[in-house]
Design a protein around this motif. Sequence first.
Motif, PDB file in Angstrom:
ATOM      1  N   ARG A   1       0.829  -1.195   0.000  1.00 29.93           N
ATOM      2  CA  ARG A   1       0.000   0.000   0.000  1.00 29.93           C
ATOM      3  C   ARG A   1       0.866   1.249   0.000  1.00 29.93           C
ATOM      4  O   ARG A   1       1.971   1.252   0.541  1.00 29.93           O
ATOM      5  N   ARG A   2       0.335   2.300  -0.582  1.00 31.44           N
ATOM      6  CA  ARG A   2       0.908   3.619  -0.369  1.00 31.44           C
ATOM      7  C   ARG A   2       0.631   3.984   1.086  1.00 31.44           C
ATOM      8  O   ARG A   2      -0.284   3.451   1.711  1.00 31.44           O
ATOM      9  N   TYR A   3       1.409   4.868   1.643  1.00 33.99           N
ATOM     10  CA  TYR A   3       1.246   5.160   3.071  1.00 33.99           C
ATOM     11  C   TYR A   3      -0.144   5.668   3.417  1.00 33.99           C
ATOM     12  O   TYR A   3      -0.628   5.503   4.536  1.00 33.99           O
ATOM     13  N   SER A   4      -0.850   6.232   2.437  1.00 34.69           N
ATOM     14  CA  SER A   4      -2.218   6.690   2.655  1.00 34.69           C
ATOM     15  C   SER A   4      -3.208   5.539   2.792  1.00 34.69           C
ATOM     16  O   SER A   4      -4.328   5.723   3.292  1.00 34.69           O
ATOM     17  N   GLY A   5      -2.809   4.348   2.345  1.00 32.34           N
ATOM     18  CA  GLY A   5      -3.688   3.178   2.401  1.00 32.34           C
ATOM     19  C   GLY A   5      -4.083   2.644   1.041  1.00 32.34           C
ATOM     20  O   GLY A   5      -4.643   1.545   0.943  1.00 32.34           O
ATOM     21  N   GLU A   6      -3.809   3.388  -0.039  1.00 33.65           N
ATOM     22  CA  GLU A   6      -4.171   2.930  -1.382  1.00 33.65           C
ATOM     23  C   GLU A   6      -3.384   1.675  -1.738  1.00 33.65           C
ATOM     24  O   GLU A   6      -2.152   1.643  -1.619  1.00 33.65           O
ATOM     25  N   VAL A   7      -4.076   0.636  -2.202  1.00 35.39           N
ATOM     26  CA  VAL A   7      -3.440  -0.623  -2.566  1.00 35.39           C
ATOM     27  C   VAL A   7      -2.709  -0.464  -3.898  1.00 35.39           C
ATOM     28  O   VAL A   7      -3.281  -0.031  -4.897  1.00 35.39           O
ATOM     29  N   LEU A   8      -1.416  -0.844  -3.900  1.00 37.84           N
ATOM     30  CA  LEU A   8      -0.577  -0.750  -5.095  1.00 37.84           C
ATOM     31  C   LEU A   8      -0.247  -2.117  -5.679  1.00 37.84           C
ATOM     32  O   LEU A   8      -0.031  -2.248  -6.886  1.00 37.84           O
ATOM     33  N   VAL A   9      -0.147  -3.130  -4.816  1.00 34.65           N
ATOM     34  CA  VAL A   9       0.129  -4.503  -5.245  1.00 34.65           C
ATOM     35  C   VAL A   9      -0.769  -5.423  -4.441  1.00 34.65           C
ATOM     36  O   VAL A   9      -0.878  -5.275  -3.214  1.00 34.65           O
ATOM     37  N   LEU A  10      -1.412  -6.367  -5.114  1.00 31.72           N
ATOM     38  CA  LEU A  10      -2.264  -7.335  -4.423  1.00 31.72           C
ATOM     39  C   LEU A  10      -2.035  -8.717  -5.017  1.00 31.72           C
ATOM     40  O   LEU A  10      -2.324  -8.955  -6.183  1.00 31.72           O
ATOM     41  N   GLU A  11      -1.459  -9.611  -4.201  1.00 34.28           N
ATOM     42  CA  GLU A  11      -1.226 -10.994  -4.609  1.00 34.28           C
ATOM     43  C   GLU A  11      -2.110 -11.891  -3.746  1.00 34.28           C
ATOM     44  O   GLU A  11      -1.820 -12.135  -2.572  1.00 34.28           O
ATOM     45  N   ASN A  12      -3.225 -12.380  -4.310  1.00 38.27           N
ATOM     46  CA  ASN A  12      -4.084 -13.307  -3.599  1.00 38.27           C
ATOM     47  C   ASN A  12      -3.531 -14.727  -3.701  1.00 38.27           C
ATOM     48  O   ASN A  12      -2.737 -15.035  -4.597  1.00 38.27           O
ATOM     49  N   GLU A  13      -3.941 -15.569  -2.772  1.00 39.03           N
ATOM     50  CA  GLU A  13      -3.463 -16.958  -2.713  1.00 39.03           C
ATOM     51  C   GLU A  13      -1.938 -17.018  -2.767  1.00 39.03           C
ATOM     52  O   GLU A  13      -1.340 -17.888  -3.398  1.00 39.03           O
ATOM     53  N   PHE A  14      -1.333 -16.084  -2.063  1.00 46.13           N
ATOM     54  CA  PHE A  14       0.125 -15.981  -2.043  1.00 46.13           C
ATOM     55  C   PHE A  14       0.755 -17.267  -1.506  1.00 46.13           C
ATOM     56  O   PHE A  14       1.773 -17.745  -2.022  1.00 46.13           O
ATOM     57  N   ASP A  15       0.133 -17.854  -0.471  1.00 44.97           N
ATOM     58  CA  ASP A  15       0.666 -19.081   0.119  1.00 44.97           C
ATOM     59  C   ASP A  15       0.700 -20.222  -0.887  1.00 44.97           C
ATOM     60  O   ASP A  15       1.715 -20.912  -1.040  1.00 44.97           O
ATOM     61  N   LYS A  16      -0.395 -20.403  -1.618  1.00 39.00           N
ATOM     62  CA  LYS A  16      -0.471 -21.495  -2.588  1.00 39.00           C
ATOM     63  C   LYS A  16       0.486 -21.259  -3.755  1.00 39.00           C
ATOM     64  O   LYS A  16       1.158 -22.183  -4.224  1.00 39.00           O
TER      65      LYS A  16
END
Length: 434
Positions: A84-99
């Motif tokens: 996230r940017r420090y404001s909270g905006e999501v910049l990278v999202l990797e779902n199912e990262f564990d799998k």
Amino acid sequence: MTETLKAAIRLDVVIVGGGLSGLAAAIETAISGHNVTIYEAARVLHEVGAGIQITPNSSRILQRWKLSDDFWASAAEPRQFIVRRYSGEVLVLENEFDKTIREKYGASFIGSHRVDFQEALYIRAKELGVKFRFGMRISNVNFDAGELMTQSGEKIRGDLVVAADGLWSLCRAQLHTRDFEGVPRPTGDLAYRLVLTLDQIQDPELREWVSKPACNLWLGPKSHAVGYSLREGTEFNLVLITPDDLPSGISRQAGSVEEMRALFSDWDPILNRFLALVDSVKKWKLMHRKEMRRWIHESQHSSFVFVGDSCHPMLPYIGQGANSAIEDGAVLGRLLGHIQRKEHIGKVLEMYEELRKPRGDAIVKEALGQRDVFHMLDGPKQRERDEILLSQIGKETKEAPFPIRWCCPQVQPWLFGYDAYEEVEKAVSGDPFI
């Protein structure tokens, strides 16, 4: 799984330091059939700090070492990787990262408490017959003779001496050449480290953050923050990196909770809700050292070698300090499994240095580069970085070079795909010393 090797002879191996690197070297060396004794200055084994992220290049080694079921159960495996940017905006999202990580690398990415990690290594080392001498502070090193002197006057000798005494290594300090002079130097950053337990958290949204493990990263001007779960999702580890304001000569001290909150007051509201629950915190000055020219002592019959932070202290920006120390121990110990005569020790150490030093030095530089990406001031470069990150949200494979190195299709396989045992076997088959 790589077969277990047993050396043709049993060496007496002395290890200075009972931290993660010393324990790692001890375990693999004992597996290879040697007698190992760890000399530790502390009177009891005592790890400080909080959480640690164990990446696949290290966890596959720990699997081979058969650490206890309790250790694996105590870990938390992040299901998401979020920047996230420090404001909270999501910049990278990797779902199912564990799998995804397990499928790619055949080993897990986990968050563990340092105390649990060191305890698991200590227990395994004792099971393998490693001996421990606590309260043994080294005062002098004779590199040519492979001899140590303790403060109490006891002389210690071994067929091989391994310096695993960390960032402030006395062994390194006693190498009297230009390359090894000086002490660790400040980086300009410090870390606030803290752990919150579910018992301290009533907010339902925050409790969900803890109980559903994810790896969270916030990027901000001259600072960044990392948060992830520990101990089966019952604790939350936070590390806040910010410009260093500790006095010269002070490496750690108690911090002001109010000061910490003020520094991050305009950051993501979720982060500030966590910080509102903190009642005490410590500040750690982040230190580094110049690159070490050699990791072995340059005598004709060298029997002295460095591992871990004693030769390649790493800044935490790509989370590889402890993981690299585990790699060091695995490579050194595995090479010692091939040994047939004491005359082979020098060759083993040369091969260890050839295998480990280029990678260690490269990771040190990669970490420094990642800090620059994390700590960009608001402006054109920061906007360009964020545009690159946002343009690739939802893409299964990122385009290289990707600014967040843990997601980069070039850097991630280089870090996480490293197999210490394969590297040793390739080296030995190409340059056999038996």
